[in-house]
Design a protein around this motif. Structure first.
Motif, PDB file in Angstrom:
ATOM      1  N   GLY A   1      22.221 -35.213 -12.643  1.00 39.35           N
ATOM      2  CA  GLY A   1      22.867 -34.527 -11.539  1.00 39.35           C
ATOM      3  C   GLY A   1      21.853 -34.068 -10.500  1.00 39.35           C
ATOM      4  N   ALA A   2      22.389 -33.503  -9.437  1.00 35.82           N
ATOM      5  CA  ALA A   2      21.544 -33.081  -8.320  1.00 35.82           C
ATOM      6  C   ALA A   2      20.570 -31.980  -8.713  1.00 35.82           C
ATOM      7  CB  ALA A   2      22.424 -32.596  -7.174  1.00 35.82           C
TER       8      ALA A   2
ATOM      9  N   MET B   1      30.317 -43.893 -14.002  1.00 36.01           N
ATOM     10  CA  MET B   1      29.800 -44.400 -12.716  1.00 36.01           C
ATOM     11  C   MET B   1      28.521 -45.210 -12.933  1.00 36.01           C
ATOM     12  SD  MET B   1      31.509 -43.894  -9.951  1.00 36.01           S
ATOM     13  CE  MET B   1      32.633 -42.819  -9.062  1.00 36.01           C
TER      14      MET B   1
ATOM     15  N   LEU C   1      36.681 -45.542  -3.463  1.00 35.40           N
ATOM     16  CA  LEU C   1      35.380 -45.697  -2.803  1.00 35.40           C
ATOM     17  C   LEU C   1      35.174 -47.139  -2.349  1.00 35.40           C
ATOM     18  CD1 LEU C   1      33.262 -43.488  -5.221  1.00 35.40           C
ATOM     19  CD2 LEU C   1      33.806 -42.959  -2.831  1.00 35.40           C
TER      20      LEU C   1
ATOM     21  N   ASN D   1      31.253 -31.703  -4.171  1.00 33.67           N
ATOM     22  CA  ASN D   1      31.451 -31.637  -5.620  1.00 33.67           C
ATOM     23  C   ASN D   1      30.486 -30.689  -6.313  1.00 33.67           C
ATOM     24  OD1 ASN D   1      33.463 -33.588  -5.593  1.00 33.67           O
ATOM     25  ND2 ASN D   1      31.991 -35.251  -5.686  1.00 33.67           N
ATOM     26  N   TRP D   2      29.493 -30.199  -5.577  1.00 35.33           N
ATOM     27  CA  TRP D   2      28.445 -29.441  -6.248  1.00 35.33           C
ATOM     28  C   TRP D   2      28.807 -27.966  -6.341  1.00 35.33           C
ATOM     29  CZ3 TRP D   2      23.686 -31.625  -3.187  1.00 35.33           C
ATOM     30  CH2 TRP D   2      23.570 -32.983  -3.482  1.00 35.33           C
TER      31      TRP D   2
ATOM     32  N   ASP E   1      23.482 -40.201 -10.993  1.00 35.79           N
ATOM     33  CA  ASP E   1      24.855 -39.691 -11.003  1.00 35.79           C
ATOM     34  C   ASP E   1      25.115 -39.123 -12.404  1.00 35.79           C
ATOM     35  OD1 ASP E   1      27.545 -40.537  -9.061  1.00 35.79           O
ATOM     36  OD2 ASP E   1      27.911 -39.696 -11.065  1.00 35.79           O
ATOM     37  N   PRO E   2      25.765 -37.967 -12.478  1.00 34.45           N
ATOM     38  CA  PRO E   2      25.996 -37.380 -13.801  1.00 34.45           C
ATOM     39  C   PRO E   2      27.100 -38.085 -14.585  1.00 34.45           C
ATOM     40  CG  PRO E   2      26.958 -35.994 -12.105  1.00 34.45           C
ATOM     41  CD  PRO E   2      26.208 -37.089 -11.395  1.00 34.45           C
ATOM     42  N   SER E   3      27.848 -38.940 -13.932  1.00 40.98           N
ATOM     43  CA  SER E   3      28.966 -39.613 -14.600  1.00 40.98           C
ATOM     44  C   SER E   3      28.477 -40.855 -15.348  1.00 40.98           C
ATOM     45  CB  SER E   3      30.025 -40.005 -13.569  1.00 40.98           C
ATOM     46  OG  SER E   3      30.903 -40.972 -14.123  1.00 40.98           O
TER      47      SER E   3
ATOM     48  N   GLY F   1      24.218 -38.777  -6.532  1.00 43.11           N
ATOM     49  CA  GLY F   1      25.662 -39.004  -6.585  1.00 43.11           C
ATOM     50  C   GLY F   1      25.969 -40.417  -6.121  1.00 43.11           C
TER      51      GLY F   1
ATOM     52  N   ASP G   1      25.833 -39.251  -0.258  1.00 44.00           N
ATOM     53  CA  ASP G   1      26.959 -39.651   0.589  1.00 44.00           C
ATOM     54  C   ASP G   1      28.278 -39.282  -0.098  1.00 44.00           C
ATOM     55  OD1 ASP G   1      28.673 -40.908   2.323  1.00 44.00           O
ATOM     56  OD2 ASP G   1      27.900 -42.932   1.998  1.00 44.00           O
ATOM     57  N   LYS G   2      29.062 -38.464   0.565  1.00 37.75           N
ATOM     58  CA  LYS G   2      30.372 -38.048   0.049  1.00 37.75           C
ATOM     59  C   LYS G   2      30.242 -37.334  -1.299  1.00 37.75           C
ATOM     60  CE  LYS G   2      32.174 -42.350   0.391  1.00 37.75           C
ATOM     61  NZ  LYS G   2      31.144 -43.165   1.069  1.00 37.75           N
ATOM     62  N   VAL G   3      29.232 -36.486  -1.405  1.00 35.47           N
ATOM     63  CA  VAL G   3      28.939 -35.875  -2.698  1.00 35.47           C
ATOM     64  C   VAL G   3      28.938 -34.356  -2.654  1.00 35.47           C
ATOM     65  CG1 VAL G   3      27.210 -35.696  -4.538  1.00 35.47           C
ATOM     66  CG2 VAL G   3      27.552 -37.857  -3.373  1.00 35.47           C
TER      67      VAL G   3
ATOM     68  N   GLY H   1      27.400 -42.888  -7.373  1.00 37.12           N
ATOM     69  CA  GLY H   1      28.663 -43.554  -7.685  1.00 37.12           C
ATOM     70  C   GLY H   1      28.428 -44.934  -8.264  1.00 37.12           C
TER      71      GLY H   1
HETATM   72  C1  LIG Z   1      33.032 -39.312  -3.865  1.00 44.64           C
HETATM   73  S1  LIG Z   1      31.829 -40.014  -5.001  1.00 44.64           S
HETATM   74  C2  LIG Z   1      30.675 -40.763  -3.854  1.00 44.64           C
HETATM   75  C3  LIG Z   1      29.859 -41.855  -4.521  1.00 44.64           C
HETATM   76  C4  LIG Z   1      28.895 -42.605  -3.576  1.00 44.64           C
HETATM   77  N1  LIG Z   1      27.923 -41.689  -2.999  1.00 44.64           N
HETATM   78  C5  LIG Z   1      29.621 -43.338  -2.500  1.00 44.64           C
HETATM   79  O1  LIG Z   1      29.476 -43.005  -1.316  1.00 44.64           O
HETATM   80  O2  LIG Z   1      30.361 -44.279  -2.834  1.00 44.64           O
HETATM   81  C6  LIG Z   1      30.976 -38.537  -5.545  1.00 44.64           C
HETATM   82  C7  LIG Z   1      29.965 -38.795  -6.664  1.00 44.64           C
HETATM   83  O3  LIG Z   1      29.235 -37.587  -6.880  1.00 44.64           O
HETATM   84  C8  LIG Z   1      28.974 -37.479  -8.258  1.00 44.64           C
HETATM   85  N2  LIG Z   1      28.630 -36.088  -8.565  1.00 44.64           N
HETATM   86  C9  LIG Z   1      29.458 -35.070  -8.914  1.00 44.64           C
HETATM   87  N3  LIG Z   1      28.767 -33.945  -9.161  1.00 44.64           N
HETATM   88  C10 LIG Z   1      27.461 -34.255  -8.943  1.00 44.64           C
HETATM   89  C11 LIG Z   1      26.247 -33.511  -9.054  1.00 44.64           C
HETATM   90  N4  LIG Z   1      26.235 -32.229  -9.432  1.00 44.64           N
HETATM   91  N5  LIG Z   1      25.091 -34.158  -8.763  1.00 44.64           N
HETATM   92  C12 LIG Z   1      25.093 -35.457  -8.390  1.00 44.64           C
HETATM   93  N6  LIG Z   1      26.213 -36.209  -8.281  1.00 44.64           N
HETATM   94  C13 LIG Z   1      27.370 -35.612  -8.555  1.00 44.64           C
HETATM   95  C14 LIG Z   1      30.245 -38.012  -8.904  1.00 44.64           C
HETATM   96  O4  LIG Z   1      30.052 -38.417 -10.243  1.00 44.64           O
HETATM   97  C15 LIG Z   1      30.591 -39.174  -7.994  1.00 44.64           C
HETATM   98  O5  LIG Z   1      30.054 -40.387  -8.443  1.00 44.64           O
END
Ligand SMILES: C[S@@+](CC[C@H](N)C(=O)[O-])C[C@H]1O[C@@H](n2cnc3c(N)ncnc32)[C@H](O)[C@@H]1O
Length: 112
Positions: free
Chosen positions: A83-84, A66, A8, A105-106, A61-63, A40, A100-102, A42
Motif C-alpha cells: 500500500g501507499a 489486482m 477501469l 481510497n486512502w 497495490d495492496p489488492s 495503486g 491515478d484514481k487512487v 490496479g
Molecule cells: C480506482 S483503482 C485505480 C487503479 C489504477 N491506478 C488505474 O488508474 O486504473 C484504485 C486502486 O487503488 C488501490 N488502493 C486502495 N487503497 C490503497 C492504498 N492504501 N495504497 C495504494 N493503493 C491502494 C486499489 O486496490 C485499486 O487497485
C-alpha cells in the motif's frame, strides 16, 4: 474487484484516455533510464506503458487480486503487493511517483 477492473478497462477505452496517460508520463519526466512507482497500480496498464518507454517502473497495490491480474496481463513488468503507506522501496530510490484514481481510497492517517 473484477467489476472494478471492468470499469477501469472501460475508462481506459474512453476517447482521450491514452493521450491523458501519455501526458502524465511526460509530466513525470519518465524517459528511458528513469525510475518510477505507480501507487495503486490496479491492473497495471500504466506500469506496462512506462516499462515500454524504457522506464524502470514498479507497480504497487495492496489488492492481491489486482496484482494477480496485472502480472497475468503484463508478465514482463514489476508488480508488488503493498500500500501507499508501506511502499517496498527505499527512500529516494525512484525518480518519480504517480497515483491515478487512487487517493480517495486512502485513509487519513493524521486523524483530521
Ligand atoms: C480506482 S483503482 C485505480 C487503479 C489504477 N491506478 C488505474 O488508474 O486504473 C484504485 C486502486 O487503488 C488501490 N488502493 C486502495 N487503497 C490503497 C492504498 N492504501 N495504497 C495504494 N493503493 C491502494 C486499489 O486496490 C485499486 O487497485
Amino acid at each position: 474487484m473484477d467489476d472494478l477492473i471492468a470499469r477501469l478497462d472501460a475508462a481506459d477505452r474512453l476517447p482521450g484516455a491514452d493521450e491523458l496517460r501519455s501526458r502524465s508520463y511526460d509530466l513525470l519526466g519518465a524517459g528511458p533510464g528513469a525510475s518510477a512507482v505507480d501507487v495503486g497500480c490496479g491492473a497495471g496498464r500504466a506500469v506496462a506503458e512506462l516499462t515500454e518507454r524504457g522506464v524502470k517502473a514498479v507497480g504497487v497495490d495492496p489488492s492481491e487480486r489486482m496484482i494477480a491480474v496485472a502480472r497475468g496481463r503484463w508478465p514482463g513488468a514489476d508488480f508488488r503487493i503493498a500500500g501507499a503507506y508501506d511502499l517496498p522501496l527505499a527512500d529516494a530510490s525512484v525518480d518519480g511517483y504517480r497515483a491515478d484514481k487512487v487517493s480517495t481510497n486512502w485513509p487519513n492517517r493524521s486523524g483530521r
